[in-house]
Scaffold this motif. Structure first.
Motif, PDB file in Angstrom:
ATOM      1  N   VAL A  73       0.863  -1.178   0.000  1.00  0.00           N
ATOM      2  CA  VAL A  73       0.000   0.000   0.000  1.00  0.00           C
ATOM      3  C   VAL A  73       0.900   1.229   0.000  1.00  0.00           C
ATOM      4  O   VAL A  73       1.642   1.464   0.957  1.00  0.00           O
ATOM      5  N   PHE A  75       1.681   5.285   0.027  1.00  0.00           N
ATOM      6  CA  PHE A  75       1.088   6.516   0.529  1.00  0.00           C
ATOM      7  C   PHE A  75       2.206   7.480   0.898  1.00  0.00           C
ATOM      8  O   PHE A  75       3.331   7.069   1.206  1.00  0.00           O
ATOM      9  N   GLU A  80      -3.309  10.439   3.535  1.00  0.00           N
ATOM     10  CA  GLU A  80      -3.456   9.687   2.289  1.00  0.00           C
ATOM     11  C   GLU A  80      -3.642   8.204   2.565  1.00  0.00           C
ATOM     12  O   GLU A  80      -4.429   7.526   1.895  1.00  0.00           O
ATOM     13  N   ARG A  84      -6.685   5.890   1.449  1.00  0.00           N
ATOM     14  CA  ARG A  84      -6.344   4.703   0.649  1.00  0.00           C
ATOM     15  C   ARG A  84      -7.001   3.470   1.244  1.00  0.00           C
ATOM     16  O   ARG A  84      -7.486   2.603   0.517  1.00  0.00           O
ATOM     17  N   HIS A 139      -8.780  -0.575  -8.176  1.00  0.00           N
ATOM     18  CA  HIS A 139      -8.584   0.861  -8.353  1.00  0.00           C
ATOM     19  C   HIS A 139      -8.223   1.205  -9.787  1.00  0.00           C
ATOM     20  O   HIS A 139      -8.075   2.360 -10.134  1.00  0.00           O
TER      21      HIS A 139
END
Length: 303
Positions: A73, A75, A80, A84, A139
């Motif tokens: 992940v 960021f 953020e 997310r 996404h």
């Protein structure tokens, strides 16, 4: 002069407080309130973006959650990262999907079909598994388009519209009389002191049948607590779910294009109740049932 500077932006004297003081106050509110406060003034906007605020909104075990993610992940700030995680990520080898409820920061999970209990699920004459490896990245903007998949089975040819897939596979019901599906999740994974609801997330093939009245039995169990309600996945073709109002319980179209139906709710106190068990069955009326497409079982906070 009154009406100028910070006061002209609507924050009054509070806008003159040190930013870390404003950040501390905002961290005691909610993500929704913090976003609203950012509209008050430049001072509030800066404070509402600080890592100290959004660290407080993240679950205490978020580092563990990130370590369980199938894909890293990425960021650049804690804020953020929060947003997310408001989108779903796959964890635990793809067996679960995790996300945060946007307005509160409480945890939501979905159980993938392969981790569910699906009676006759491994019998190809009753259920079919469709692999969609490209769908794991939900996404990707291209996934906002409807993906059409045509599958041919002995009974008929179906066209299935799949949108916003979370998992690499979905389960497609070809034909059964004995319908029994369910799943479980450890309540330690969930937010504490929170009321949750359990949902089946599904679609229908174009020629589905047998999934309306008489109703299916939905159940939720946690420790000594158990609930059972009657629900109907489909109406009877005339727009009716039957005579019992419980059969119309919160079946709705989701923003991701799938349907969901609530199976019941439960309260997760201190996370020491063991596994939450959820199920949906129709084993009394042994008529043929076909055309259900299962994405998973979701547990999320009641808002």
């Amino acid at each position: 002069m009154a009406g100028r500077g910070e006061e002209s932006e609507g924050s009054g004297h509070i806008g003159r407080l040190p930013e870390d003081c404003i950040s501390h106050v905002l961290s005691l509110t909610t993500p929704r309130d913090s976003c609203r406060a950012a509209l008050v003034s430049a001072a509030f906007r800066s404070a509402a973006s600080s890592d100290a605020v959004w660290e407080r909104f993240l679950p205490s075990d978020y580092q563990s959650i990130l370590s369980r993610a199938v894909d890293p992940v990425e960021f650049s700030s804690t804020r953020e990262l929060y947003f997310r995680l408001c989108d779903s990520i796959l964890v635990d080898g793809g067996r679960l999907s995790f996300q945060l409820e946007r307005s509160t920061g409480r945890k939501c999970y979905m159980i993938c079909p392969r981790s569910m209990r699906i009676i006759w699920g491994n019998e190809p004459q009753y259920w079919r598994w469709i692999s969609l490896p490209e769908s794991r990245n939900v996404h990707d903007p291209s996934l906002l388009d409807v993906v059409y998949i045509v599958i041919t089975i002995p009974l008929s040819t179906w066209k299935i519209a799949l949108l916003g897939i979370r998992f690499a596979e979905v389960a497609v019901l070809l034909a059964v009389c004995w319908f029994d599906i369910g799943g479980r999740i450890d309540c330690q994974l969930l937010s504490l002191r929170t009321t949750y609801a359990a949902y089946l997330v599904f679609k229908f093939a174009s020629r589905s049948f047998g999934l309306g009245p008489p109703p299916q039995l939905a159940s939720v169990k946690l420790g000594a607590y158990a609930s059972e309600i009657n629900v109907c996945l489909q109406d009877d073709g005339d727009g009716n779910d039957g005579d019992d109002l419980e059969e119309r319980r919160r079946r709705r179209l989701r923003d991701d294009g799938w349907m969901e139906i609530e199976l019941g709710e439960f309260y997760n106190d201190e996370g020491n109740g063991g596994d939450v068990e959820m199920g949906l069955m129709q084993v009394r009326a042994l008529h043929w049932k076909s055309g259900l497409i299962v994405q998973g079982l979701e547990v999320r906070p009641k808002i």
